[in-house]
Design a protein around this motif. Structure first.
Motif, PDB file in Angstrom:
ATOM      1  N   ARG A  19       0.897  -1.050   0.067  1.00 39.20           N
ATOM      2  CA  ARG A  19       0.025  -0.038  -0.191  1.00 39.20           C
ATOM      3  C   ARG A  19       0.749   1.310   0.032  1.00 39.20           C
ATOM      4  N   LEU A  20       1.869   1.170   0.763  1.00 34.47           N
ATOM      5  CA  LEU A  20       2.924   2.610   0.775  1.00 34.47           C
ATOM      6  C   LEU A  20       3.888   2.615  -0.136  1.00 34.47           C
ATOM      7  N   GLY A  21       3.880   1.328  -1.134  1.00 36.95           N
ATOM      8  CA  GLY A  21       4.962   1.401  -2.201  1.00 36.95           C
ATOM      9  C   GLY A  21       6.404   1.190  -1.717  1.00 36.95           C
ATOM     10  N   LEU A  22       6.351   0.369  -0.574  1.00 34.36           N
ATOM     11  CA  LEU A  22       7.720  -0.055  -0.153  1.00 34.36           C
ATOM     12  C   LEU A  22       8.398  -1.416  -0.609  1.00 34.36           C
ATOM     13  N   GLY A  23       9.424  -1.696  -0.433  1.00 31.90           N
ATOM     14  CA  GLY A  23       9.778  -3.393  -0.825  1.00 31.90           C
ATOM     15  C   GLY A  23      10.423  -3.607   0.742  1.00 31.90           C
ATOM     16  N   GLY A  79      14.086 -10.697  -1.022  1.00 36.34           N
ATOM     17  CA  GLY A  79      13.070  -9.838  -0.479  1.00 36.34           C
ATOM     18  C   GLY A  79      12.329  -9.567  -1.826  1.00 36.34           C
ATOM     19  N   LEU A  80      11.615  -8.365  -1.797  1.00 38.77           N
ATOM     20  CA  LEU A  80      10.945  -7.958  -3.012  1.00 38.77           C
ATOM     21  C   LEU A  80      11.023  -6.244  -3.173  1.00 38.77           C
ATOM     22  N   LEU A  81      11.476  -5.997  -4.374  1.00 36.09           N
ATOM     23  CA  LEU A  81      11.534  -4.430  -4.280  1.00 36.09           C
ATOM     24  C   LEU A  81      10.168  -3.843  -4.543  1.00 36.09           C
ATOM     25  N   ALA A  82      10.068  -2.632  -4.387  1.00 35.19           N
ATOM     26  CA  ALA A  82       8.951  -2.075  -4.121  1.00 35.19           C
ATOM     27  C   ALA A  82       7.908  -2.249  -5.355  1.00 35.19           C
ATOM     28  N   ASN A  83       8.248  -2.158  -6.610  1.00 35.31           N
ATOM     29  CA  ASN A  83       7.321  -2.508  -7.538  1.00 35.31           C
ATOM     30  C   ASN A  83       7.466  -3.923  -8.333  1.00 35.31           C
ATOM     31  N   ALA A  84       7.854  -4.794  -7.371  1.00 34.77           N
ATOM     32  CA  ALA A  84       7.907  -6.241  -7.758  1.00 34.77           C
ATOM     33  C   ALA A  84       6.542  -6.607  -8.210  1.00 34.77           C
ATOM     34  N   ASN A  85       6.584  -7.537  -9.142  1.00 32.87           N
ATOM     35  CA  ASN A  85       4.951  -8.150  -9.842  1.00 32.87           C
ATOM     36  C   ASN A  85       4.488  -8.878  -8.710  1.00 32.87           C
ATOM     37  N   ARG A  86       5.319  -9.694  -7.825  1.00 35.69           N
ATOM     38  CA  ARG A  86       4.973 -10.681  -6.774  1.00 35.69           C
ATOM     39  C   ARG A  86       3.974  -9.851  -5.591  1.00 35.69           C
ATOM     40  N   PHE A  87       4.018  -8.614  -5.616  1.00 37.40           N
ATOM     41  CA  PHE A  87       3.075  -7.908  -4.579  1.00 37.40           C
ATOM     42  C   PHE A  87       1.680  -8.132  -4.957  1.00 37.40           C
ATOM     43  N   ALA A  88       1.230  -8.580  -6.408  1.00 42.38           N
ATOM     44  CA  ALA A  88       0.229  -9.117  -6.685  1.00 42.38           C
ATOM     45  C   ALA A  88      -0.148 -10.297  -6.895  1.00 42.38           C
ATOM     46  N   LEU A  89      -1.127 -11.092  -6.707  1.00 35.96           N
ATOM     47  CA  LEU A  89      -1.248 -12.428  -6.719  1.00 35.96           C
ATOM     48  C   LEU A  89      -1.616 -12.775  -8.116  1.00 35.96           C
ATOM     49  N   PRO A  90      -1.430 -13.861  -8.683  1.00 36.67           N
ATOM     50  CA  PRO A  90      -2.249 -14.182  -9.909  1.00 36.67           C
ATOM     51  C   PRO A  90      -3.544 -14.227  -9.900  1.00 36.67           C
ATOM     52  N   ILE A  91      -4.175 -13.860 -10.912  1.00 33.50           N
ATOM     53  CA  ILE A  91      -5.808 -13.928 -11.068  1.00 33.50           C
ATOM     54  C   ILE A  91      -6.124 -15.399 -11.529  1.00 33.50           C
ATOM     55  N   ASP A  94     -11.212 -15.941 -17.773  1.00 41.20           N
ATOM     56  CA  ASP A  94     -12.132 -16.454 -18.835  1.00 41.20           C
ATOM     57  C   ASP A  94     -13.388 -16.019 -18.822  1.00 41.20           C
ATOM     58  N   ARG A  95     -13.848 -15.754 -17.465  1.00 43.93           N
ATOM     59  CA  ARG A  95     -15.342 -15.404 -17.195  1.00 43.93           C
ATOM     60  C   ARG A  95     -15.324 -13.772 -17.450  1.00 43.93           C
ATOM     61  N   SER A  96     -14.311 -12.873 -17.177  1.00 43.46           N
ATOM     62  CA  SER A  96     -14.393 -11.602 -17.249  1.00 43.46           C
ATOM     63  C   SER A  96     -13.547 -10.828 -18.201  1.00 43.46           C
ATOM     64  N   GLY A  97     -12.703 -11.526 -18.761  1.00 46.41           N
ATOM     65  CA  GLY A  97     -11.880 -10.882 -19.831  1.00 46.41           C
ATOM     66  C   GLY A  97     -10.884 -10.011 -19.265  1.00 46.41           C
ATOM     67  N   ILE A  98     -10.679  -9.689 -18.077  1.00 48.64           N
ATOM     68  CA  ILE A  98      -9.417  -8.834 -17.306  1.00 48.64           C
ATOM     69  C   ILE A  98      -8.158  -9.578 -17.708  1.00 48.64           C
ATOM     70  N   ALA A  99      -7.284  -8.770 -17.642  1.00 45.05           N
ATOM     71  CA  ALA A  99      -5.986  -9.125 -17.816  1.00 45.05           C
ATOM     72  C   ALA A  99      -5.351  -9.813 -16.722  1.00 45.05           C
ATOM     73  N   GLN A 100      -4.294 -10.601 -16.969  1.00 45.83           N
ATOM     74  CA  GLN A 100      -3.766 -11.372 -15.803  1.00 45.83           C
ATOM     75  C   GLN A 100      -2.446 -10.096 -15.423  1.00 45.83           C
ATOM     76  N   ASN A 101      -2.409 -10.355 -13.994  1.00 45.88           N
ATOM     77  CA  ASN A 101      -1.427  -9.560 -13.293  1.00 45.88           C
ATOM     78  C   ASN A 101      -0.030  -9.588 -13.933  1.00 45.88           C
ATOM     79  N   PRO A 102       0.667  -8.632 -13.989  1.00 46.55           N
ATOM     80  CA  PRO A 102       2.118  -8.921 -14.678  1.00 46.55           C
ATOM     81  C   PRO A 102       2.832  -9.852 -14.015  1.00 46.55           C
ATOM     82  N   GLY A 103       3.756 -10.666 -14.781  1.00 44.77           N
ATOM     83  CA  GLY A 103       4.477 -11.433 -14.343  1.00 44.77           C
ATOM     84  C   GLY A 103       4.068 -12.831 -14.015  1.00 44.77           C
ATOM     85  N   TYR A 104       2.794 -13.064 -14.425  1.00 46.69           N
ATOM     86  CA  TYR A 104       2.308 -14.538 -14.227  1.00 46.69           C
ATOM     87  C   TYR A 104       1.711 -14.920 -15.624  1.00 46.69           C
TER      88      TYR A 104
END
Length: 183
Positions: free
Chosen positions: A143-147, A155-167, A173-183
């Motif tokens: 939330r605070l943009g910190l790694g 660890g993780l850098l502040a902008n690491a993809n792994r801060f967001a889980l895969p959808i 398939d149901r909604s057509g939304i894009a997968q989170n980056p890195g997955y």
């Protein structure tokens, strides 16, 4: 899930197989902070190390009944509300009100008023102290943009993809939304 759920639970009366990080331990005043003896216990076999005892144990409803390994987790507590207020006031540039709310919690824990110069860092440290082992730290950092960096260098850098889980693919398939980056 039956007995398989026990594989994921903290052992009933202790969680000593798990060491608490030194950087977390060092955030506490071991003599003044009332939480220290409630949250931590000396590790029985590793000198100068601690294991978490917060939320480990048994829940009892009466003196004659107990439910080993279960406790009532609080989804929201008054101390968290003080910290939310403190952070909100700080974001709105009302440092005096932020300090008042931070100090209400600090005084209740035996620490006295905060007199340092980095109020934002202290609010985040107080969140870490008060809400230890309750699952807030990761989302606070995101939330605070910190790694973060662990003692072993990972660890993780502040902008690491792994801060967001895969959808899940079903949701994509149901909604057509894009997968989170890195997955």
């Amino acid at each position: 899930m039956g007995q398989n759920a026990a594989l994921f639970a903290i052992p009933v009366l202790s969680s000593y197989p798990y060491l608490v990080s030194t950087d977390l331990i060092n955030l506490y005043d071991k003599t003044k902070d009332l939480r220290f003896t409630v949250y931590f216990k000396n590790h029985p076999t590793i000198a100068n190390s601690y294991y978490p005892k917060k939320q480990a144990g048994t829940r009892t409803t009466t003196a004659s009944a107990s439910d080993p390994g279960n406790i009532d987790l609080k989804l929201m507590r008054v101390p968290e509300l003080y910290l939310i207020l403190a952070e909100s006031y700080l974001q709105g540039s009302d440092n005096a009100s932020a300090l008042i709310n931070l100090n209400k919690l600090r005084n209740a824990r035996g620490l006295g008023n905060y007199t340092g110069t980095d109020l934002g860092k202290e609010i985040l440290n107080e969140r870490r102290r008060e809400l230890a082992f309750e699952g807030f730290r990761f989302t606070d950092l995101k939330r605070l943009g910190l790694g973060f960096k662990r003692a072993d260098g990972t660890g993780l850098l502040a902008n690491a993809n792994r801060f967001a889980l895969p959808i899940p693919q079903t949701e994509i398939d149901r909604s057509g939304i894009a997968q989170n980056p890195g997955y």
